[in-house]
Write a protein that holds these residues in place. Structure first.
Motif, PDB file in Angstrom:
ATOM      1  N   ILE A   8      -7.806  -9.599  -3.217  1.00 49.23           N
ATOM      2  CA  ILE A   8      -8.995  -8.762  -3.090  1.00 49.23           C
ATOM      3  C   ILE A   8     -10.196  -9.588  -3.534  1.00 49.23           C
ATOM      4  CG2 ILE A   8     -10.135  -6.655  -3.884  1.00 49.23           C
ATOM      5  CD1 ILE A   8      -7.314  -5.450  -4.131  1.00 49.23           C
ATOM      6  N   GLY A   9     -11.170  -9.685  -2.646  1.00 49.49           N
ATOM      7  CA  GLY A   9     -12.340 -10.515  -2.913  1.00 49.49           C
ATOM      8  C   GLY A   9     -13.414  -9.806  -3.716  1.00 49.49           C
ATOM      9  N   ALA A  10     -14.517 -10.470  -3.871  1.00 48.90           N
ATOM     10  CA  ALA A  10     -15.623  -9.972  -4.689  1.00 48.90           C
ATOM     11  C   ALA A  10     -16.165  -8.637  -4.178  1.00 48.90           C
ATOM     12  CB  ALA A  10     -16.742 -11.006  -4.746  1.00 48.90           C
ATOM     13  N   ALA A  11     -16.297  -8.481  -2.865  1.00 50.93           N
ATOM     14  CA  ALA A  11     -16.805  -7.220  -2.314  1.00 50.93           C
ATOM     15  C   ALA A  11     -15.830  -6.081  -2.594  1.00 50.93           C
ATOM     16  CB  ALA A  11     -17.058  -7.352  -0.814  1.00 50.93           C
ATOM     17  N   GLY A  12     -14.544  -6.353  -2.505  1.00 47.92           N
ATOM     18  CA  GLY A  12     -13.538  -5.340  -2.796  1.00 47.92           C
ATOM     19  C   GLY A  12     -13.551  -4.921  -4.253  1.00 47.92           C
ATOM     20  N   ILE A  13     -13.748  -5.890  -5.132  1.00 49.01           N
ATOM     21  CA  ILE A  13     -13.821  -5.597  -6.570  1.00 49.01           C
ATOM     22  C   ILE A  13     -15.056  -4.756  -6.866  1.00 49.01           C
ATOM     23  CG2 ILE A  13     -14.053  -6.628  -8.876  1.00 49.01           C
ATOM     24  CD1 ILE A  13     -11.484  -7.712  -7.946  1.00 49.01           C
ATOM     25  N   ARG A  51      -5.067   2.967  -7.248  1.00 44.11           N
ATOM     26  CA  ARG A  51      -4.837   1.542  -6.942  1.00 44.11           C
ATOM     27  C   ARG A  51      -6.076   0.888  -6.352  1.00 44.11           C
ATOM     28  NH1 ARG A  51       1.282   2.340  -4.719  1.00 44.11           N
ATOM     29  NH2 ARG A  51       2.250   2.429  -6.788  1.00 44.11           N
ATOM     30  N   ILE A  52      -6.835   1.635  -5.549  1.00 49.22           N
ATOM     31  CA  ILE A  52      -8.088   1.105  -5.013  1.00 49.22           C
ATOM     32  C   ILE A  52      -9.056   0.841  -6.169  1.00 49.22           C
ATOM     33  CG2 ILE A  52     -10.178   1.706  -3.699  1.00 49.22           C
ATOM     34  CD1 ILE A  52      -8.285   3.115  -1.671  1.00 49.22           C
ATOM     35  N   CYS A  59      -9.177  -1.728  -0.102  1.00 54.93           N
ATOM     36  CA  CYS A  59      -9.914  -0.573   0.415  1.00 54.93           C
ATOM     37  C   CYS A  59     -10.373  -0.960   1.819  1.00 54.93           C
ATOM     38  CB  CYS A  59     -11.104  -0.285  -0.503  1.00 54.93           C
ATOM     39  SG  CYS A  59     -12.071   1.149  -0.033  1.00 54.93           S
ATOM     40  N   ASP A  60      -9.641  -0.465   2.831  1.00 53.10           N
ATOM     41  CA  ASP A  60     -10.024  -0.852   4.194  1.00 53.10           C
ATOM     42  C   ASP A  60     -11.280  -0.086   4.605  1.00 53.10           C
ATOM     43  OD1 ASP A  60      -9.285   1.659   5.282  1.00 53.10           O
ATOM     44  OD2 ASP A  60      -7.340   0.932   5.941  1.00 53.10           O
ATOM     45  N   VAL A  61     -11.804  -0.416   5.763  1.00 52.10           N
ATOM     46  CA  VAL A  61     -13.073   0.161   6.194  1.00 52.10           C
ATOM     47  C   VAL A  61     -12.961   1.672   6.362  1.00 52.10           C
ATOM     48  CG1 VAL A  61     -12.753  -0.214   8.673  1.00 52.10           C
ATOM     49  CG2 VAL A  61     -15.055  -0.205   7.711  1.00 52.10           C
TER      50      VAL A  61
END
Length: 85
Positions: A8-13, A51-52, A59-61
């Motif tokens: 999970i990248g920075a945007a996901g975090i 979990r998200i 977290c998908d679109v």
């Protein structure tokens, strides 16, 4: 071939943290937000939402758009740098 873990990248975090902050500010339990998302036609359990928020699940679109709708904010808000509680 073993399944590869998805990082999970920075945007996901950022999205994970912002979802938690806004949910908490609105006084919603994870179960309540998950129920709102489910009512919008996108089945989500409180475990999935947990979990998200902990950045243990991507977290998908579709998740992002419907969580934002349930929180009454733009999806772009969830992608911005979170505010401190």
């Amino acid at each position: 071939m073993a399944a590869r873990s998805l990082e999970i990248g920075a945007a996901g975090i950022r999205a994970a943290r912002t979802i938690e902050i806004i949910r908490t500010e609105r006084g919603l339990a994870q179960r309540q937000l998950a129920d709102h998302v489910t009512a919008l036609g996108h089945p989500m359990s409180n475990t999935m939402l947990s979990r998200i928020e902990r950045a243990q699940r991507r977290c998908d679109v579709d998740d992002l758009v419907l969580i934002a709708e349930a929180l009454l904010v733009s999806p772009l808000v969830l992608l911005q740098e979170p505010r401190a509680l």
